[in-house]
Design a protein around this motif. Structure first.
Motif, PDB file in Angstrom:
ATOM      1  N   MET A   1      17.893  65.965  36.102  1.00 29.90           N
ATOM      2  CA  MET A   1      18.606  67.221  36.722  1.00 29.90           C
ATOM      3  C   MET A   1      17.547  67.858  37.756  1.00 29.90           C
ATOM      4  SD  MET A   1      20.017  68.957  33.127  1.00 29.90           S
ATOM      5  CE  MET A   1      20.903  70.318  33.861  1.00 29.90           C
TER       6      MET A   1
ATOM      7  N   TYR B   1      18.725  68.433  46.491  1.00 28.95           N
ATOM      8  CA  TYR B   1      19.792  69.224  47.310  1.00 28.95           C
ATOM      9  C   TYR B   1      19.145  70.432  47.746  1.00 28.95           C
ATOM     10  CZ  TYR B   1      23.392  65.797  46.407  1.00 28.95           C
ATOM     11  OH  TYR B   1      24.370  64.597  46.654  1.00 28.95           O
TER      12      TYR B   1
ATOM     13  N   LEU C   1      34.196  79.982  40.654  1.00 26.23           N
ATOM     14  CA  LEU C   1      34.232  80.052  39.249  1.00 26.23           C
ATOM     15  C   LEU C   1      35.679  80.464  38.710  1.00 26.23           C
ATOM     16  CD1 LEU C   1      30.723  81.589  38.259  1.00 26.23           C
ATOM     17  CD2 LEU C   1      31.543  79.381  37.845  1.00 26.23           C
TER      18      LEU C   1
ATOM     19  N   ARG D   1      34.941  83.946  34.853  1.00 23.40           N
ATOM     20  CA  ARG D   1      33.465  83.779  34.831  1.00 23.40           C
ATOM     21  C   ARG D   1      33.013  84.541  36.097  1.00 23.40           C
ATOM     22  NH1 ARG D   1      30.739  78.711  32.417  1.00 23.40           N
ATOM     23  NH2 ARG D   1      32.619  77.697  31.344  1.00 23.40           N
TER      24      ARG D   1
ATOM     25  N   PHE E   1      24.856  82.721  40.431  1.00 27.21           N
ATOM     26  CA  PHE E   1      24.016  82.080  41.050  1.00 27.21           C
ATOM     27  C   PHE E   1      24.131  82.601  42.900  1.00 27.21           C
ATOM     28  CE2 PHE E   1      24.615  79.498  37.657  1.00 27.21           C
ATOM     29  CZ  PHE E   1      23.600  78.430  37.540  1.00 27.21           C
TER      30      PHE E   1
ATOM     31  N   ASP F   1      19.083  79.101  43.541  1.00 24.89           N
ATOM     32  CA  ASP F   1      19.414  78.441  42.373  1.00 24.89           C
ATOM     33  C   ASP F   1      20.562  77.611  42.242  1.00 24.89           C
ATOM     34  OD1 ASP F   1      20.894  80.443  42.029  1.00 24.89           O
ATOM     35  OD2 ASP F   1      19.955  81.073  40.186  1.00 24.89           O
TER      36      ASP F   1
ATOM     37  N   TRP G   1      22.817  70.703  42.612  1.00 22.19           N
ATOM     38  CA  TRP G   1      23.801  69.465  42.530  1.00 22.19           C
ATOM     39  C   TRP G   1      24.213  69.589  40.790  1.00 22.19           C
ATOM     40  CZ3 TRP G   1      24.215  65.010  39.453  1.00 22.19           C
ATOM     41  CH2 TRP G   1      25.087  64.106  39.770  1.00 22.19           C
ATOM     42  N   THR G   2      23.240  69.777  40.049  1.00 25.86           N
ATOM     43  CA  THR G   2      23.998  69.693  38.468  1.00 25.86           C
ATOM     44  C   THR G   2      24.960  70.791  38.245  1.00 25.86           C
ATOM     45  OG1 THR G   2      22.040  70.863  37.611  1.00 25.86           O
ATOM     46  CG2 THR G   2      22.091  68.482  37.995  1.00 25.86           C
ATOM     47  N   GLU G   3      24.726  72.001  38.906  1.00 24.72           N
ATOM     48  CA  GLU G   3      25.461  73.418  38.645  1.00 24.72           C
ATOM     49  C   GLU G   3      26.945  73.160  39.535  1.00 24.72           C
ATOM     50  OE1 GLU G   3      25.427  75.722  36.699  1.00 24.72           O
ATOM     51  OE2 GLU G   3      27.238  76.819  37.475  1.00 24.72           O
TER      52      GLU G   3
ATOM     53  N   ILE H   1      28.227  70.169  40.227  1.00 24.77           N
ATOM     54  CA  ILE H   1      29.043  68.922  39.718  1.00 24.77           C
ATOM     55  C   ILE H   1      29.794  69.551  38.277  1.00 24.77           C
ATOM     56  CG2 ILE H   1      27.381  67.627  38.409  1.00 24.77           C
ATOM     57  CD1 ILE H   1      29.652  66.009  40.932  1.00 24.77           C
ATOM     58  N   SER H   2      28.868  70.228  37.547  1.00 31.32           N
ATOM     59  CA  SER H   2      29.296  70.629  36.434  1.00 31.32           C
ATOM     60  C   SER H   2      30.409  71.497  36.700  1.00 31.32           C
ATOM     61  CB  SER H   2      28.132  71.480  35.546  1.00 31.32           C
ATOM     62  OG  SER H   2      27.045  70.626  35.421  1.00 31.32           O
ATOM     63  N   ARG H   3      30.498  72.359  37.507  1.00 32.80           N
ATOM     64  CA  ARG H   3      31.837  73.306  37.706  1.00 32.80           C
ATOM     65  C   ARG H   3      32.726  72.455  38.232  1.00 32.80           C
ATOM     66  NH1 ARG H   3      29.474  78.673  41.252  1.00 32.80           N
ATOM     67  NH2 ARG H   3      28.185  79.100  39.779  1.00 32.80           N
TER      68      ARG H   3
ATOM     69  N   GLY I   1      34.025  70.700  34.813  1.00 30.46           N
ATOM     70  CA  GLY I   1      34.322  71.991  33.889  1.00 30.46           C
ATOM     71  C   GLY I   1      35.295  72.803  34.310  1.00 30.46           C
ATOM     72  N   GLN I   2      35.862  72.367  35.646  1.00 25.26           N
ATOM     73  CA  GLN I   2      36.850  73.253  35.775  1.00 25.26           C
ATOM     74  C   GLN I   2      38.195  72.537  36.549  1.00 25.26           C
ATOM     75  OE1 GLN I   2      35.527  77.444  37.240  1.00 25.26           O
ATOM     76  NE2 GLN I   2      34.822  75.895  38.487  1.00 25.26           N
TER      77      GLN I   2
ATOM     78  N   MET J   1      26.765  62.750  32.199  1.00 27.71           N
ATOM     79  CA  MET J   1      27.315  64.005  32.994  1.00 27.71           C
ATOM     80  C   MET J   1      27.490  64.925  31.900  1.00 27.71           C
ATOM     81  SD  MET J   1      28.016  65.494  35.760  1.00 27.71           S
ATOM     82  CE  MET J   1      28.101  64.125  36.777  1.00 27.71           C
TER      83      MET J   1
ATOM     84  N   ILE K   1      24.211  66.441  30.946  1.00 24.90           N
ATOM     85  CA  ILE K   1      24.030  67.276  31.979  1.00 24.90           C
ATOM     86  C   ILE K   1      24.649  68.563  31.817  1.00 24.90           C
ATOM     87  CG2 ILE K   1      23.894  67.654  34.363  1.00 24.90           C
ATOM     88  CD1 ILE K   1      22.878  64.970  34.467  1.00 24.90           C
ATOM     89  N   MET K   2      25.797  68.646  31.794  1.00 25.07           N
ATOM     90  CA  MET K   2      26.804  69.795  31.606  1.00 25.07           C
ATOM     91  C   MET K   2      26.314  70.678  30.575  1.00 25.07           C
ATOM     92  SD  MET K   2      30.636  68.001  33.042  1.00 25.07           S
ATOM     93  CE  MET K   2      31.420  69.731  32.726  1.00 25.07           C
TER      94      MET K   2
ATOM     95  N   ARG L   1      24.004  73.061  31.125  1.00 21.44           N
ATOM     96  CA  ARG L   1      24.080  73.918  32.065  1.00 21.44           C
ATOM     97  C   ARG L   1      25.319  74.948  31.219  1.00 21.44           C
ATOM     98  NH1 ARG L   1      21.255  73.451  36.806  1.00 21.44           N
ATOM     99  NH2 ARG L   1      21.711  75.645  36.584  1.00 21.44           N
TER     100      ARG L   1
ATOM    101  N   TRP M   1      28.199  73.882  30.339  1.00 21.46           N
ATOM    102  CA  TRP M   1      29.727  73.793  30.545  1.00 21.46           C
ATOM    103  C   TRP M   1      30.025  72.717  29.702  1.00 21.46           C
ATOM    104  CZ3 TRP M   1      32.665  75.765  34.452  1.00 21.46           C
ATOM    105  CH2 TRP M   1      32.117  76.614  35.399  1.00 21.46           C
ATOM    106  N   SER M   2      31.531  72.574  29.560  1.00 23.31           N
ATOM    107  CA  SER M   2      31.804  71.483  28.883  1.00 23.31           C
ATOM    108  C   SER M   2      32.797  70.770  29.788  1.00 23.31           C
ATOM    109  CB  SER M   2      32.630  71.861  27.639  1.00 23.31           C
ATOM    110  OG  SER M   2      32.326  73.177  27.187  1.00 23.31           O
ATOM    111  N   MET M   3      33.100  69.647  29.589  1.00 27.54           N
ATOM    112  CA  MET M   3      33.969  68.577  30.254  1.00 27.54           C
ATOM    113  C   MET M   3      35.368  69.156  30.152  1.00 27.54           C
ATOM    114  SD  MET M   3      33.606  64.694  31.460  1.00 27.54           S
ATOM    115  CE  MET M   3      32.172  65.186  31.993  1.00 27.54           C
ATOM    116  N   VAL M   4      36.302  69.339  31.120  1.00 26.07           N
ATOM    117  CA  VAL M   4      37.662  69.838  30.919  1.00 26.07           C
ATOM    118  C   VAL M   4      38.576  68.867  31.649  1.00 26.07           C
ATOM    119  CG1 VAL M   4      37.237  71.982  30.546  1.00 26.07           C
ATOM    120  CG2 VAL M   4      38.004  71.457  32.918  1.00 26.07           C
TER     121      VAL M   4
END
Lengths: 257, 257
Positions: A183, A190, A205, A209, A213, A217, A220-222, A224-226, A229-230, B72, B75-76, B79, B81-84
């Motif tokens: 991470m 990035y 978000l 949410r 951020f 801060d 990339w990991t935030e 890609i999680s978004r 995650g969404q 992934m 990593i999530m 942070r 996050w959960s995968m949706v």
């Protein structure tokens, strides 16, 4: 250990600003020809080209890479065969064929001084693309590739550490230390390039949410999680797009939310 | 218009006979590193390596390229996050990431004097591969790549004519003439190299169909028609393999034949 081929791959990065200069027919054909020579399961792809207008990021070329079983069906018909393989299997092979071909195009373009960027949204707007290019059934727009001469330069971006990617003999237990190292490598890579700041983009978000951020801060990991995650919680839209293109994956279209 | 990068792609062909010589760690790492630098949606792949024994065609290296959302998810989780995102969308992006990465490996290997061949059967034996490499859920073996120093040489094989592959602005009506030209190009290309004769392989006919071909008229289009005309009629096995790996595509598993 290096050579011009490997150097071309290591130097490659997505380009989001293009010169106002149209690549020659010869350049385009050389790139497509290199793409075609990629290994294949069945050559089940087609490439749609548009150069009538400037495309996203000012790119002169827009390639739409399609999984294409229409041509295969026509060929099989000439040999008195009909297709019986299930559509999910066709997709899995077709996506690989198309992606390998497109990657050859990307590297060939890089070696000729051109840049490119993949646009991943095509499957979700497949019906619009199908209408625009008059696609027959069994042709599914997989990904788009904008291309042209770069009007920006940036160093290549980092990737995961190799020990987070290549596993010998056994998939290891990934320790907290390994995950955090991967991470940090991606985020620092990035953020060190001000990547999102320059693009002035954070994924918004949803569901109330609250944004906490800043570009200092948001890495990339935030980012890609978004996405995962969404985005695209329901498979339904994609299944509908596939059905419209003649790929039947499941009968439970209506049950999905 | 040519350069060493494009030449490397144009010269590439599958290798089915390998020298008894193990590539060095440095060579392997250079190839994997070039793979990693491929463009990605989300770096959602892992590479499993086996070099404990000789593999198919005597290859010293066997890479199993996996779509990997396990990393992934970890990593999530870090942070919050959960995968949706739905699993079919995950697969479509993941297959592209994995295939682009693998194609970079193929071209990098070619440039270092190595050869390779893709083995497409992994999805249908995913459970066996998962057991062998102890794969966590959300890791799906997509394709295998055998690699080593070639002990055979052959010219690259032909592809479809460009006007059967690249379409500008509109997908054309494919005339009989175009289809037959594409078929002839492929068939003459393969038969001109005695490709199937040398491999001593025709796909067997099922359902009581009687063999009427010899190696003198069995070409690529007959070969590929026999695959899609006979193989994998049911999606069920593939759906079961995907479910076992944690990818839920559809609830109608039981209805499919």
């Amino acid at each position: 250990m290096n050579n011009p081929v490997i150097e071309s791959m290591l130097q490659r990065k997505s380009i989001r600003k293009y010169e106002d200069r149209m690549p020659s027919d010869e350049v385009i054909e050389t790139i497509v020809r290199a793409g075609q020579q990629a290994p294949f399961a069945a050559q089940v792809y087609s490439i749609l080209l548009s150069r009538k207008k400037k495309h996203v990021f000012g790119a002169p070329l827009l390639f739409t890479i399609c999984v294409d079983y229409h041509k295969m069906k026509l060929i099989m018909g000439k040999r008195d065969w009909s297709m019986v393989t299930n559509d999910l299997s066709l997709l899995i092979f077709g996506i690989q064929d198309a992606a390998m071909m497109a990657e050859n195009m990307v590297i060939a373009a890089e070696s000729l001084g051109l840049g490119s960027v993949y646009l991943g949204n095509a499957p979700y707007v497949a019906d619009k693309i199908a209408a625009e290019y008059n696609l027959p059934l069994k042709v599914f727009p997989l990904v788009q590739l904008a291309m042209g001469y770069p009007a920006e330069d940036a160093p290549p971006r980092l990737r995961y550490p190799m020990d987070f990617t290549l596993f010998e003999d056994e998939y290891p237990e990934l320790t907290d230390e390994m995950i955090e190292e991967a991470m940090a490598m991606m985020d620092q890579g990035y953020m060190g390039q001000d990547y999102y700041k320059k693009n002035n983009y954070m994924i918004p978000l949803k569901n109330g949410r609250k944004e906490t951020f800043t570009f200092d801060d948001y890495g990339w990991t935030e980012h890609i999680s978004r996405k995962w995650g969404q985005w695209f919680p329901s498979v339904r839209d994609l299944l509908v797009q596939l059905e419209k293109r003649g790929f039947h994956i499941t009968s439970d279209l209506d049950e999905k939310e």
